[in-house]
Design an enzyme around this catalytic site. Structure first.
Site, short mmCIF file in Angstrom:
data_model
loop_
_atom_site.label_atom_id
_atom_site.label_comp_id
_atom_site.label_asym_id
_atom_site.label_seq_id
_atom_site.Cartn_x
_atom_site.Cartn_y
_atom_site.Cartn_z
N TYR A 139 68.91 180.82 122.66
CA TYR A 139 70.28 180.35 122.51
C TYR A 139 70.95 180.35 123.89
CZ TYR A 139 69.86 181.09 117.43
OH TYR A 139 69.48 181.05 116.10
N THR A 193 75.12 183.29 116.51
CA THR A 193 75.59 183.09 117.89
C THR A 193 74.96 181.87 118.55
OG1 THR A 193 73.87 184.53 118.81
CG2 THR A 193 75.94 185.58 118.16
N SER A 219 72.52 178.16 108.09
CA SER A 219 73.08 176.85 107.78
C SER A 219 73.56 176.75 106.34
CB SER A 219 72.07 175.72 108.06
OG SER A 219 71.76 175.65 109.43
N GLN A 236 64.16 184.40 107.71
CA GLN A 236 65.36 183.58 107.92
C GLN A 236 65.01 182.12 107.65
OE1 GLN A 236 68.54 182.52 111.49
NE2 GLN A 236 67.65 184.59 111.42
N LYS A 286 84.01 167.47 105.70
CA LYS A 286 84.58 166.71 106.82
C LYS A 286 83.86 165.40 107.09
CE LYS A 286 82.09 169.46 110.31
NZ LYS A 286 82.28 170.45 111.40
#
Length: 325
Positions: free
Chosen positions: A53, A20, A205, A176, A215
């Site tokens: 966040y 999130t 990630s 993490q 991209k």
């Protein structure tokens, strides 16, 4: 969606988790609702957030959605504390961590989180003090399980050993760390330490900050993370010649499987040894749907071996130190 055990604990989490980081900033409430609905409909349970966040906005937004869209009981909510907005210096002191946990619980409108994580190692705070805060969070009922983020191998090993050796302490459930075909540095020490200690890896990630979608092969798209004004992690280190070779090999593999680089990259991380869950970050529901579709893909052994070979990290000795991600 497959549910996996988180480390050597009884907590089970979906093997794909919903990140999130962009909620309340690049992702508004409508898009966040669409993301959460698609995630739960696909069988996802683990939702990862943090107190920093959107300066708490992501936690608040999640609470609004669990209040009316998805029952709290259907989610495994993980949050973090210890980072300071606008500062590179973490604060993992007992006072700061526990105050931050209380603030997170208020924003999330819940009496507990399923997984509470220290956002980064704090060299200015004794390890024992940080771990004591984790013990207090569990013993008080405010957290069910605890973990750490961005720890090096020795930091993780020291913390896990201390918890195992201290009667009444809560074992670490998770660590993490950034992990992808472009970032395999954790395989030197951190991942072996996690496997040895029985700590589950939450891989963040997994798309190499977006580079593994392909991209960036012909420049930096104006709508991409590389062009974003927000500090979501520098893309530039992943745009060199070595990275291009890996992305080209990934694109070749995807063509051979009639798939996409995004799905192949996610499948590679998802099924690596030690990975309990791979965290998906998306700004839009459409982006998330593309990532969730990886559930239909399992990489053939020869494809996995070829990707392993082209992305193999350079093992240095002696190690030159740990770079925070």
């Amino acid at each position: 969606m497959e549910q996996r055990q988180l480390g050597r604990t009884g907590l089970r989490v979906s093997r794909l988790g919903l990140g999130t980081l962009t909620w309340g900033r690049d992702t508004d409430e409508h898009e966040a609702a669409e993301q959460l609905k698609a995630f739960v409909d696909a069988g996802g349970t683990l939702v990862d957030t943090a107190d920093v966040y959107a300066d708490g906005g992501a936690e608040y937004l999640l609470s609004r959605l669990t209040d009316g869209l998805v029952p709290r009981s259907e989610l495994v909510i993980a949050t973090k504390a210890g980072a300071r907005p606008g500062s590179r210096r973490p604060d993992a002191s007992r006072g700061h961590l526990l105050n931050a946990l209380d603030a997170s619980l208020r924003r999330l409108n819940t009496d507990h989180v399923d997984l509470w994580q220290v956002h980064a190692h704090d060299p200015a705070t004794p390890t024992e003090e940080t771990l004591h805060a984790l013990d207090l969070a569990v013993s008080s009922g405010r957290a069910r399980y605890v973990g750490v983020c961005q720890y090096s191998g020795w930091q993780l090993a020291k913390s896990a050993a201390r918890q195992h050796a201290s009667p009444g302490s809560t074992p670490l459930a998770s660590v993490q760390l950034e992990y992808s075909l472009l970032q395999r540095g954790i395989e030197r020490e951190a991942l072996p330490a996690a496997l040895d200690a029985g700590v589950g890896l939450l891989a963040c990630s997994p798309l190499g900050r977006g580079v593994l979608t392909g991209k960036y092969r012909h420049g930096v798209p104006p709508e991409s993370r590389g062009a974003s004004p927000h500090p979501t992690g520098p893309v530039q280190p992943y745009l060199g010649e070595g990275s291009r070779r890996i992305v080209d090999a990934l694109a070749t593999a995807a063509d051979g499987l009639a798939s996409t680089p995004l799905k192949v990259a996610l499948a590679w991380v998802r099924d690596r040894p030690g990975v309990s869950a791979t965290l998906l970050g998306a700004r839009t529901a459409a982006q998330l749907q593309s990532s969730l579709s990886v559930e239909a893909l399992t990489l053939p052994g020869e494809i996995r071996a070829a990707l392993d070979d082209v992305s193999a990290p350079v093992h240095r000795y002696p190690d030159q130190g740990w770079t925070e991600l």
